[in-house]
Design a protein around this motif. Structure first.
Motif, mmCIF file in Angstrom:
data_model
loop_
_atom_site.group_PDB
_atom_site.id
_atom_site.type_symbol
_atom_site.label_atom_id
_atom_site.label_comp_id
_atom_site.label_asym_id
_atom_site.label_seq_id
_atom_site.Cartn_x
_atom_site.Cartn_y
_atom_site.Cartn_z
ATOM 1 N N THR A 183 101.614 12.433 70.880
ATOM 2 C CA THR A 183 101.891 13.360 71.976
ATOM 3 C C THR A 183 100.626 13.623 72.765
ATOM 4 O O THR A 183 99.515 13.446 72.273
ATOM 5 C CB THR A 183 102.412 14.718 71.459
ATOM 6 O OG1 THR A 183 101.371 15.335 70.712
ATOM 7 C CG2 THR A 183 103.637 14.560 70.608
ATOM 8 N N GLY A 184 100.827 14.075 73.963
ATOM 9 C CA GLY A 184 99.709 14.520 74.778
ATOM 10 C C GLY A 184 98.830 13.391 75.264
ATOM 11 O O GLY A 184 99.023 12.213 74.975
ATOM 12 N N LYS A 185 97.814 13.777 76.025
ATOM 13 C CA LYS A 185 96.870 12.810 76.595
ATOM 14 C C LYS A 185 95.933 12.244 75.540
ATOM 15 O O LYS A 185 95.416 11.147 75.679
ATOM 16 C CB LYS A 185 96.049 13.478 77.691
ATOM 17 C CG LYS A 185 96.874 13.880 78.878
ATOM 18 C CD LYS A 185 96.020 14.548 79.916
ATOM 19 C CE LYS A 185 96.874 15.023 81.078
ATOM 20 N NZ LYS A 185 96.093 15.717 82.083
ATOM 21 N N ASP A 186 95.720 13.020 74.473
ATOM 22 C CA ASP A 186 94.803 12.583 73.421
ATOM 23 C C ASP A 186 95.439 11.566 72.485
ATOM 24 O O ASP A 186 94.759 10.968 71.663
ATOM 25 C CB ASP A 186 94.346 13.787 72.583
ATOM 26 C CG ASP A 186 93.676 14.849 73.431
ATOM 27 O OD1 ASP A 186 93.274 14.526 74.572
ATOM 28 O OD2 ASP A 186 93.557 15.978 72.957
#
Length: 176
Positions: A96-99
């Motif tokens: 999930t997310g940009k990371d």
């Protein structure tokens, strides 16, 4: 707002197969009901008791068979579609997310759903075996073994339509 429910071809075919499998038992139930009403019209208490008993036995047999067929279909669905699909989801990383970090809550939800599906499968299998024996006592012939609990994924006879995928490039807005 009312939700529109659409049934696919497989669902209609499964419903027709259930109806076809139960048709002789349903006909026997209707015959027993007609005999009961004829006995009621005749007024003979002994005939009424016998016809009522026959009607109740036919109804019980019909309902037991329907329950059995539905439970078998549910067992097959759990073993061939639900559990393998959840295991396939768990085999991949859940990012999930940009990371691109592992999403522990999403993984926990899928693991809980998998555990619930496996528990439901065990419950259904435990209920299916005694019901199979009861059907055999009724005089029905039950062909084949019960669905094995360790059925490998993809072993069911399933034919799916071909999937066509087209890529679409995303363009950035170049107005300046």
């Amino acid at each position: 707002m009312k939700r529109i429910v659409r049934h696919g071809q497989r669902q209609r075919d499964a419903a027709r197969a259930l109806e076809d499998a139960c048709r002789p038992l349903e006909d026997a139930l209707y015959d027993a009901k007609e005999a009961y009403w004829k006995a009621v019209e005749s007024g003979d208490p002994a005939a009424i008791r016998e016809a009522k008993k026959a009607k109740q036995e036919a109804a019980a047999r019909f309902e037991e068979t329907r329950t059995w067929l539905r439970r078998e279909a549910e067992i097959v669905k759990l073993q061939t579609r639900t559990i393998p699909r959840l295991e396939q989801i768990l085999a991949k990383p859940m990012l999930t997310g940009k990371d691109a970090r592992e999403d522990a809550t999403a993984r926990a939800e899928v693991e809980a759903a998998l555990a619930a599906a496996k528990a439901e499968l065990e419950t259904a299998l435990a209920a299916a075996l005694p019901l199979r024996q009861q059907l055999e006592q009724f005089g029905e012939t039950v062909d084949g073994d019960p669905v094995p609990p360790d059925l490998p994924p993809g072993s069911a006879d399933v034919s799916l339509p071909a999937v066509t995928v087209r890529g679409r490039a995303r363009r950035t807005n170049e107005r300046g």
